[in-house]
Structures are given as structure tokens and as C-alpha cells.
Motif scaffolding. Structure first.
Motif, PDB file in Angstrom:
ATOM      1  N   ILE A  31       0.289   5.285   3.499  1.00  0.00           N
ATOM      2  CA  ILE A  31      -0.753   6.206   3.981  1.00  0.00           C
ATOM      3  C   ILE A  31      -0.133   7.415   4.676  1.00  0.00           C
ATOM      4  O   ILE A  31      -0.536   8.569   4.441  1.00  0.00           O
ATOM      5  CB  ILE A  31      -1.720   5.471   4.934  1.00  0.00           C
ATOM      6  N   THR A  83       1.406   9.786   2.023  1.00  0.00           N
ATOM      7  CA  THR A  83       0.567  10.406   0.983  1.00  0.00           C
ATOM      8  C   THR A  83      -0.644  11.174   1.490  1.00  0.00           C
ATOM      9  O   THR A  83      -1.274  11.892   0.718  1.00  0.00           O
ATOM     10  CB  THR A  83       0.053   9.323   0.010  1.00  0.00           C
ATOM     11  N   ARG A  84      -1.010  11.065   2.761  1.00  0.00           N
ATOM     12  CA  ARG A  84      -2.296  11.620   3.199  1.00  0.00           C
ATOM     13  C   ARG A  84      -2.367  13.140   3.051  1.00  0.00           C
ATOM     14  O   ARG A  84      -3.416  13.688   2.666  1.00  0.00           O
ATOM     15  CB  ARG A  84      -2.600  11.214   4.640  1.00  0.00           C
ATOM     16  N   LEU A 127      -2.957  13.995  -0.606  1.00  0.00           N
ATOM     17  CA  LEU A 127      -4.332  13.689  -0.999  1.00  0.00           C
ATOM     18  C   LEU A 127      -5.295  14.776  -0.528  1.00  0.00           C
ATOM     19  O   LEU A 127      -6.190  15.191  -1.261  1.00  0.00           O
ATOM     20  CB  LEU A 127      -4.758  12.331  -0.438  1.00  0.00           C
ATOM     21  N   ASN A 158      -3.635  11.953  -7.628  1.00  0.00           N
ATOM     22  CA  ASN A 158      -4.471  11.150  -6.730  1.00  0.00           C
ATOM     23  C   ASN A 158      -4.712   9.752  -7.282  1.00  0.00           C
ATOM     24  O   ASN A 158      -4.699   8.768  -6.546  1.00  0.00           O
ATOM     25  CB  ASN A 158      -5.810  11.852  -6.491  1.00  0.00           C
ATOM     26  N   ILE A 182      -1.474   7.766  -6.875  1.00  0.00           N
ATOM     27  CA  ILE A 182      -1.288   7.375  -5.477  1.00  0.00           C
ATOM     28  C   ILE A 182      -2.204   6.212  -5.122  1.00  0.00           C
ATOM     29  O   ILE A 182      -1.830   5.295  -4.387  1.00  0.00           O
ATOM     30  CB  ILE A 182      -1.549   8.582  -4.542  1.00  0.00           C
ATOM     31  N   SER A 183      -3.426   6.248  -5.673  1.00  0.00           N
ATOM     32  CA  SER A 183      -4.402   5.195  -5.392  1.00  0.00           C
ATOM     33  C   SER A 183      -4.006   3.853  -6.016  1.00  0.00           C
ATOM     34  O   SER A 183      -4.183   2.803  -5.393  1.00  0.00           O
ATOM     35  CB  SER A 183      -5.769   5.624  -5.921  1.00  0.00           C
ATOM     36  N   TYR A 209      -6.967  -0.005   0.230  1.00  0.00           N
ATOM     37  CA  TYR A 209      -6.117   1.193   0.212  1.00  0.00           C
ATOM     38  C   TYR A 209      -6.595   2.185  -0.844  1.00  0.00           C
ATOM     39  O   TYR A 209      -6.640   3.400  -0.602  1.00  0.00           O
ATOM     40  CB  TYR A 209      -4.664   0.820  -0.063  1.00  0.00           C
ATOM     41  N   TYR A 213      -9.530   4.022   0.419  1.00  0.00           N
ATOM     42  CA  TYR A 213      -9.100   5.032   1.393  1.00  0.00           C
ATOM     43  C   TYR A 213      -8.559   6.278   0.684  1.00  0.00           C
ATOM     44  O   TYR A 213      -8.938   7.413   1.006  1.00  0.00           O
ATOM     45  CB  TYR A 213      -8.020   4.448   2.315  1.00  0.00           C
ATOM     46  N   SER A 214      -7.689   6.086  -0.294  1.00  0.00           N
ATOM     47  CA  SER A 214      -7.084   7.229  -0.988  1.00  0.00           C
ATOM     48  C   SER A 214      -8.122   7.991  -1.808  1.00  0.00           C
ATOM     49  O   SER A 214      -8.071   9.226  -1.897  1.00  0.00           O
ATOM     50  CB  SER A 214      -5.921   6.774  -1.878  1.00  0.00           C
ATOM     51  N   LYS A 263     -10.085  10.133   0.714  1.00  0.00           N
ATOM     52  CA  LYS A 263      -9.279  11.289   1.141  1.00  0.00           C
ATOM     53  C   LYS A 263      -9.171  12.319   0.020  1.00  0.00           C
ATOM     54  O   LYS A 263      -9.231  13.527   0.265  1.00  0.00           O
ATOM     55  CB  LYS A 263      -7.872  10.831   1.551  1.00  0.00           C
TER      56      LYS A 263
END
Length: 578
Positions: A192, A195-196, A199, A254, A257-258, A312, A315-316, A319
Motif C-alpha cells: 500500500i 503503490t498509493r 494509484l 491499476n 497493482i490490484s 487489498y 482498497y486499490s 484509490k
């Protein structure tokens, strides 16, 4: 922002959310039971006496009349299978409920954004790019559904599931469970943190580029005739490629990443379980004791890892869709006048005069006046011509009289009552408008004459009478399907003159007592224009008509001519005055 979305939900949707929340807790409990039932199942396979002699099992043994330990294997096996099936069915029901709920909420949001957009004042629409609104109603709303609403529910569901599994595993073996939990949390929190920012950046790119894509499609298809003639196809293809590629790349990053941590964490989890098993065996634990324990821990981890990955991933997704949520929330917050939101509006009194009192107008709100110092009276039943060179403000003047634009200074006064935001809809109930560029829906001629009227409520006799007065009756009744003839998108299957005559018929169908013709006969030949204007001249003498035209001959039935000069000043003349 989610609180603002929540405030837009209906009472029914809020109740559905709480029911889904109860279903989430119930599903989590059933999942815990299915995991917990593995321990007695494995124990009874290895040593039935352990379960048979356990104090907690005695009431069940007596109820089932079991005489020895071997007889307990079948009931425990059936109980374990039942727990798995019931848990799986509950998860399917929860998945259906979440999916159905998110799409229903998405439909509500899309409808509300569209409704609020339609109810904005005309001046608001003038300052907007339609591609931004179209993208907000369609693509960005879909992005909110898939990237925010569904992930939020999955996040809540996964959190409840993980909490339940963690509590069960802590009860079984707190030390081992703590090691597993802390290791996995550190792993995901590390991802997190890394990568935040990416994102967030990609969410902005996705929101901006999706709007540009809609804009390019609109421009490309809207100007297709000029593009073909000028051979500009490749230019628009290059622009589209430059816009679409960043959008696709940001979306793909994205998504990667997810989804990518799943493959690492599955391997990491298995290595962790194997390491724990090795340490147990190496420490001299009895295999008969640790085997059921390890099996339960492994099943718990197998259930927990997908839930952790979903958490997770949710969350991604959120974001990555944050900018779309901001844009949709902004559209949802568009204010609506309660008065404009009424379906049935009674016309305000209009028996004598329309008075434009010292009217000024500027699109920018400064002293760059499009119209200035207009002071004139129009009496009920007047036939008023409006003439002037291009850009002098003819259409702006009609927009102000129709209440589409509010004067920057001055006022419109009808029979002594000032037109304002509270009674604007009552004033507009008098008005029918025929613009230069007629909009036709992709429907039948009948639908377009009775525009906006449900088919069951259409008055066919009035449709026919309106078509007759607009001099398009012969054309309609010569076509094979007559009034059910399809006009095509934007009336593409009709000529310019036919489109304008349908527009005039539409205005006449409304039976309004104030009629605005804004260059409405510009696409007609001289003879057809003359016949149409004669029909309009023979309308009820109580009908007030405003005619915007370039040709003075179009205004020969008018008793007043409003002339707007290059300095945006207005003078009133009669037809035969120069």
C-alpha cells in the motif's frame, strides 16, 4: 464523498444495505463454522476416541444413540460436508446480493446525475462541455460502480470475514495465528505504501482521458462530412490514439497493482504453513495431535488469503477510482430549484404586456454587453420581427424573453409581475420555440411532432393539424408509413426544409400562446417560406409571435420590427419603415 453518495440513496437502498450487512455477518459465522468443523473431522479420522470421549460431544452422542467411537465418524463427516455446503451457498447469496445492490445503486446514481443535469438552468449548460457530462453519466458512473461501490462492500465483507477467521485461529493457536497475521499485514501495508501515489495519479489520468475520448468521438462523428471532404481522418485517429493509450495504460497498471499481490502472498502463505509444520515436528510434537491443528490452520489460511487479497484489491480499486468518484459526487451535488422540478406548471397570467425594462446582458458578467439598455413593450397578440446582423444579439434577446437567460441588469415584467427564479416555469408554460437547428430524436414523425409526449397520450388529430399548418402534411402522407415514418438520428433521413417544418409543427402542437421562430424558415425555399408564414399569420390573434430573421421579407406580417444594430442597441420600427 461516500457519505455524500449515501445521502443520495433512497430509504429502500439504505434498508437493503443493512440487510446485506446482516448477511455479511451471517456468512462470516457460517465460514467460521465450516473452518472450525475441520478440527473435529480430522481428529475423528485419526483417533475417534478423542471426540467420542470429549465432554462437549456427549449430548450429541446420546441424541444419536451412538454406542461406540467408530459410529461417530459418519455424523462428523456429514456435519463437516453440510457446513461446507451451507457456507458456500451463503457466500453465493451474498455475492448475488452485493452485485445486485451495487448495480441498482449505480442505476440510481446515473439517473439522479442525468436528472439534475437536465434541470440546470440554460446558462449552466452554455458554460459546459457536453462530453464531460456524458462521460460523467456513463463511464464515470460505471467506474464508481465497479471501482468504488462494489469494492467498498467487498472491503466490508472481507474485513468481517477476516476478523471472524482471525478470532477462530487465535482461539485454536494464538501464537501461530499471530505470526501469520502480522506477517501478512506487514506484507500488504508495504505494498500500500509503495503503490498509493501511483494509484492516485492513475485515477486522475483515467478520469481526464475518458472525458477526452468522449469529446473526440463526438467531434469526429459530429463533423464527419467535413472530415471526409477535408481528408482529416488520420488527424483524428492520431488524436484518439494519443488520448486512448494513456487511459488504457493507467487502467492496466491499476488492475495489475490490484491483482498481483495475490500470487506472491499465496506462495508466501504456503511457505509460512510449511515452516510452521516443520517447527512443530522438529519440536517433538505428536503428529496425531498437530495434524488436525495444522489442517485447520491451513484451511483457515486458505480462506483468509483470498479474503485478504479481496480487501487489498478493493482498497486499490477505490484509490484508483477516486477522481471519478469526486467528479460524480460533484454532479450529484448540482442544485435543483424545487420549482423547476415540478411536472405540471400552471401558466402565469399574461393578458396584456411583456415589458423589457432597462435590460442589459453580458455572458461574462462584466461590461462586455451583448445587449444594453433595452426598454420596450410587447402587447399580447403582437407579431414581432427581430432583425440584425450576425452577432448583434438576436438569439440572446429571444433567450432572455423566453427566460432561458436572466438579464445581467434590468427585468422582464409580464402584466406587472417580474419574471424570476420562482415563477420562470410558469412563464415558460406559455412558450413554444422553433430554433434554426431543429433537434429530431431517432423516432417517428409523430413522436417528433408530439415531442416529449408519451405515445399513449398523443393527440393524433392535433398532430395532423399541426403538420398541415407547417406545410408538411403532403410529404408525410405520401410516405409508406405516414406518421410512423422513422426520421433517423437527428433527422438524417429528411431534408433540412423537412426537418424545420417538423420543428414548426412541433411548436404548433404545443398550442402555446407565445411562439418563437428563431431563423426557423432559413432552410425553406421562398415559396414554402411564404406559405408557412401565411399559415402562422392566420393563427389565433391572441397568439404573440416573435420571428428572428435575416431576410426582411420574412417579417411582412409583423406589426413591429425590433432592429439590433452593431452596437447592440435596439430600435422599434414598422415593416415599411427603413
Amino acid at each position: 464523498m461516500l457519505a455524500e453518495v449515501w445521502s443520495c440513496l433512497t430509504i429502500r437502498r439504505r434498508r437493503q444495505f443493512w440487510l446485506i450487512s446482516i448477511l455479511m455477518v451471517t456468512t462470516s459465522l457460517l465460514e467460521i463454522i465450516s473452518i472450525g468443523s475441520l478440527l473435529p473431522f480430522l481428529s475423528v479420522l485419526i483417533d475417534p476416541d478423542i471426540v467420542y470421549q470429549h465432554p462437549m460431544a456427549q449430548s450429541a452422542i446420546q441424541l444419536l444413540s451412538l454406542n461406540n467411537s467408530s459410529q461417530i465418524i459418519l455424523p462428523i463427516t456429514l456435519a463437516f460436508i453440510s457446513a461446507i455446503i451451507i457456507s458456500s451457498v451463503a457466500r453465493l447469496i451474498l455475492l448475488y446480493a452485493i452485485t445486485r445492490f451495487t448495480y441498482s445503486v449505480g442505476a440510481d446514481i446515473s439517473i439522479e446525475v442525468f436528472r439534475r443535469t437536465l434541470y440546470q438552468n440554460y446558462s449552466v449548460h452554455l458554460g459546459r462541455n457536453s462530453s464531460e457530462i456524458i462521460n460523467g453519466i456513463t463511464a464515470k458512473t460505471n467506474n464508481v460502480i465497479h471501482g468504488v461501490l462494489a469494492p467498498t462492500l467487498i472491503l466490508i465483507s472481507s474485513s468481517v470475514m477476516l476478523l471472524g477467521i482471525a478470532l477462530l485461529l487465535f482461539y485454536i493457536d494464538i501464537k501461530t495465528s499471530l505470526i501469520m497475521t502480522i506477517s501478512l499485514l506487514i506484507f500488504y501495508f508495504g505494498i500500500i505504501l509503495v503503490t498509493r501515489k501511483k494509484l492516485n495519479k492513475n485515477s486522475i489520468i483515467i478520469a481526464q482521458q475518458s472525458t477526452m475520448i468522449i469529446k473526440l468521438i463526438q467531434e469526429g462523428l459530429g463533423g464527419i462530412r467535413d472530415i471526409i471532404v477535408d481528408k482529416n481522418q488520420e488527424h483524428y485517429c492520431i488524436l484518439y490514439r494519443k488520448t486512448d493509450r494513456p487511459f488504457r495504460i493507467a487502467s492496466s497498471i491499476n488492475q495489475f497493482i490490484s491483482g498481483s499481490p495475490r500470487y506472491v502472498v499465496e506462495a508466501f502463505g504456503m511457505v509460512l504453513i510449511v515452516t510452521i509444520a516443520y517447527s512443530f515436528v522438529n519440536s517433538g510434537y505428536n503428529v496425531a495431535i498437530i495434524f488436525p491443528l495444522l489442517g485447520t490452520l491451513a484451511l483457515g489460511a486458505q480462506k483468509a488469503l483470498p479474503a485478504l487479497q479481496k480487501l487489498y484489491g478493493a482498497y486499490s480499486d477505490i484509490k484508483g477510482s477516486m477522481q471519478s468518484l469526486k467528479d460524480v459526487t460533484k454532479l450529484l451535488k448540482q442544485p435543483i430549484s424545487l420549482f423547476l422540478n415540478k411536472d405540471i406548471v400552471e401558466p402565469m397570467p399574461f393578458k396584456k404586456t411583456i415589458y423589457l425594462k432597462n435590460v442589459y446582458y453580458s455572458y461574462k458578467g462584466d461590461d462586455s454587453w451583448v445587449l444594453k439598455n433595452i426598454d420596450l413593450k410587447i402587447f399580447k397578440g403582437d407579431k414581432v420581427g427581430i432583425i440584425g446582423e450576425t452577432g448583434t444579439g438576436k438569439s440572446t434577446l429571444t433567450d432572455i424573453i423566453m427566460g432561458l437567460l436572466s438579464p445581467t441588469n434590468g427585468a422582464i415584467i409580464v402584466d406587472g409581475e417580474k419574471v424570476n427564479s420562482k415563477n420562470i416555469a410558469n412563464w415558460q408554460a406559455h412558450i413554444a420555440h422553433v430554433p434554426q437547428n431543429i433537434y429530431l430524436s431517432d423516432g417517428t414523425i409523430e413522436d417528433n411532432i408530439a415531442f416529449g409526449i408519451p405515445r399513449k397520450d398523443i393527440n393524433f388529430n392535433l398532430v395532423r393539424e399541426s403538420a398541415k399548418r407547417a406545410k408538411i402534411l403532403k410529404f408525410i402522407e405520401k410516405t409508406p408509413n405516414k406518421y410512423q415514418t422513422m426520421v433517423g438520428e437527428c433527422g438524417v433521413q429528411l431534408s433540412g426544409g423537412q426537418r424545420q417544418r417538423i420543428g414548426i409543427a412541433r411548436a404548433l402542437y404545443k398550442k402555446a400562446d407565445i411562439l418563437f421562430l428563431d431563423e426557423a424558415t432559413s432552410a425553406l425555399d421562398n415559396e414554402t417560406e411564404r406559405m408557412v408564414m401565411e399559415e402562422i399569420g392566420q393563427l389565433n390573434k391572441e397568439i404573440t409571435i416573435f420571428i428572428v430573421a435575416h431576410r426582411l421579407s420574412t417579417l411582412d406580417n409583423c406589426n413591429k420590427i425590433i432592429k439590433i444594430d452593431k452596437n447592440h442597441m435596439v430600435s422599434i420600427k414598422k415593416y415599411n419603415e427603413k
